[in-house]
Write an enzyme that holds these catalytic residues in place. Structure first.
Site, PDB file in Angstrom:
ATOM      1  CD  GLU A 115     115.670  13.723  43.664  1.00  0.00           C
ATOM      2  OE1 GLU A 115     116.057  12.598  44.051  1.00  0.00           O
ATOM      3  OE2 GLU A 115     114.637  14.267  44.075  1.00  0.00           O
ATOM      4  CD  GLU A 168     115.070  14.562  48.902  1.00  0.00           C
ATOM      5  OE1 GLU A 168     113.969  14.404  49.451  1.00  0.00           O
ATOM      6  OE2 GLU A 168     115.199  15.031  47.766  1.00  0.00           O
TER       7      GLU A 168
END
Length: 539
Positions: free
Chosen positions: A319, A202
């Site tokens: 994810e 991220e």
């Protein structure tokens, strides 16, 4: 005579009670609909092991909104001796597992003579924890377990190693690969098989906690690719290189992909499109067809970027927990979440996404397994049914009559024919679904004669009996007591539960007449496997 009527009255009362408790309740209305399937060509293809689940780093004192939901589910402390855990993974044969998450960029890997400390909660640190360390003894345990379970493993590497955080919050400087190189070499020397190495978590676009520029990240990917190539020199089968493991940002992803045409094999994005786990309206979003439709944009956009870039890289969802900050208890780990999860699987595969990693296998409030007991939550069985029934090739579908039915079709996985997934978001209506093969069968609708002639032309597997020829197999999923918050799921009216030894229950279908419509009860999910419907895309 009076006693007879009394007995009859008692039987009627018992019957009414059982009906009221049944997973298949009497709906307020029933209506018909038609599922159109275009079987001339597939619209997307997945990996054969499309289903993936994650394991994270969060310690027990990771808390959200005053609730600490992680327990001992971390890569560092998960009980690898639990028989349910082993059996749950083995049932997939294989299950892809992605090891990673927020704290992966603060993990160092033990090297001889250097300290190896655990994560310590610290509110002044990025992500609320100090730097942590992966002991090689634990790495050995994890790899031994994954080999026993037959898992296919990817591991997220620390992409912040060697960088500094600038005043604007961005991470600057080149990646220091020394830690990663040491871990990869150790892994190869031990003979452990890693399917892929993913760099960073991220850090794309605006990032979470910090971010990396799209023109810096590619040089780090090139470095990782060179390390993998050099350490695996002479190996025929080399691990994949994956990145960026972040939220989709069209401009950032375009620049990143254009600069990694040969060094990147998999582009990974994360999906939490339902918002924060504390949101009290999660179920409203999950049951809203328009809201679910909005999830297609990220898949479509990434597919377009990959097609136009000339890269050989493919798309994964690395994810996806739906609701961020550990999910929402009795929503993201309950029956209702299968509506969102299975819809995501259907949608992702339609846009050529090769793998979909669910956050999490265990841990938080969105695990496929209960964090404390390891008992499967409803989504575990949804994932297992998809894995066993839905083949690689996705077919184009449309449903007439309502937007409350979400419909997907794939070539079947273990047999000829096609498998349908029907999701009924309507709480009051049972749908009787007929099937039409648009743009393939004459007049758009199959007849008995056409089934027989097509079967003669395309069949590759001999069906032994008349019963097999004239039936299909169905798997109906409903919530216990029709409670969307239930963590107990029924398959064809029977509760699914692990045995006393921790064995995963068999998932047995019911046989239904081939030419009967498919009955989809209110707020239920149906997989229907039709071996006798063979279309060109599945031959």
């Amino acid at each position: 005579m009076g006693s007879f009527f009394s007995l009859l009255f008692l039987i009627s009362c018992v019957w009414l009670y059982l009906v009221s408790k049944s997973s298949v309740f009497v709906p307020s209305q029933s209506t018909q609909g038609t599922l159109f399937i275009n079987g001339t060509a597939s619209i997307g293809a997945t990996d054969h092991d499309f289903i993936c689940a994650t394991l994270d780093w969060w310690p027990p004192d990771k808390c959200d909104y005053g609730t600490c939901s992680w327990g001992r589910a971390s890569l560092l402390n998960l009980d690898l001796t639990n028989p349910i855990l082993l059996n749950a993974i083995k049932a997939f044969s294989p299950l892809k597992i992605r090891m990673g998450g927020t704290l992966q960029d603060k993990v160092i890997y033990e090297r001889q003579g250097e300290p190896c400390n655990t994560f310590v909660k610290n509110s002044s640190e990025m992500f609320g924890f100090s730097q942590g360390c992966l002991p090689m003894s634990r790495w050995d345990e994890l790899n031994t377990f994954f080999k026993q379970a037959g898992a296919v493993v990817t591991f997220g590497l620390n992409a912040l190693k060697g960088r500094t955080i600038a005043s604007d919050g961005s991470a600057v400087g080149a990646w220091d690969p020394s830690d990663a190189k040491s871990l990869i070499r150790y892994t190869v020397n031990k003979g452990y098989r890693i399917h892929g190495w993913e760099l960073g978590n991220e850090l794309s676009g605006n990032g979470v906690g910090t971010r990396l520029a799209a023109d810096q990240y590619p040089s780090d990917i090139n470095t990782l690719q060179n390390i993998v190539e050099n350490i695996h020199a002479g190996f025929e089968d080399k691990p994949l290189v994956l990145a960026p493991g972040g939220f989709f940002d069209a401009n950032w992803f375009t620049k990143f992909i254009d600069k990694t045409p040969k060094s990147l094999q998999v582009v990974t994005q994360h999906i939490y499109n339902l918002g924060p786990g504390v949101d009290d309206h999660l179920i409203d979003k999950i049951l809203d067809p328009s809201y679910l439709d909005g999830g297609s944009q990220m898949f479509s956009s990434l597919q377009g970027i990959l097609k136009s870039s000339g890269t050989q890289a493919v798309a994964w969802v690395g994810e996806a927990g739906g609701a961020y900050n550990s999910g929402h208890n009795l929503v993201t780990n309950a029956f209702v979440f299968s509506f969102w999860y299975l819809d995501q699987l259907g949608m992702a595969s339609s846009y050529d996404t090769k793998t979909y990693c669910r956050q999490t296998l265990i841990g938080g409030n969105y695990g496929l397994l209960n964090t404390t007991t390891f008992v499967p939550n409803p989504d575990y069985y949804s994932a297992l049914l998809w894995h066993r029934l839905m083949g690689r090739n996705a077919l184009s579908t449309s449903f007439s009559g309502t937007k409350k039915i979400r419909a997907y079709a794939h070539c079947s996985k273990a047999t000829q024919g096609i498998t349908l997934l029907l999701i009924n978001l309507d709480g009051n209506t049972t749908f009787q679904v007929s099937i039409s093969t648009e743009n393939f069968a004459k007049n758009g609708t199959w007849t008995l004669q056409e089934y027989q002639s097509r079967r003669a032309k395309f069949a590759r597997i001999h069906r032994g009996s008349k019963l097999d020829e004239d039936t299909r197999e169905e798997y109906h999923l409903t919530a216990k007591d029709n409670d969307l918050h239930s963590q107990t799921v029924l398959l064809n009216g029977k509760i699914l539960t692990v045995s006393s030894s921790g064995a995963i229950p068999p998932l047995e279908p019911i046989k239904v007449g081939l030419f009967n419509p498919i009955t989809v009860a209110p707020l239920s999910i149906v997989f229907a496997q039709i071996t006798n419907m063979t279309v060109p895309a599945c031959v």
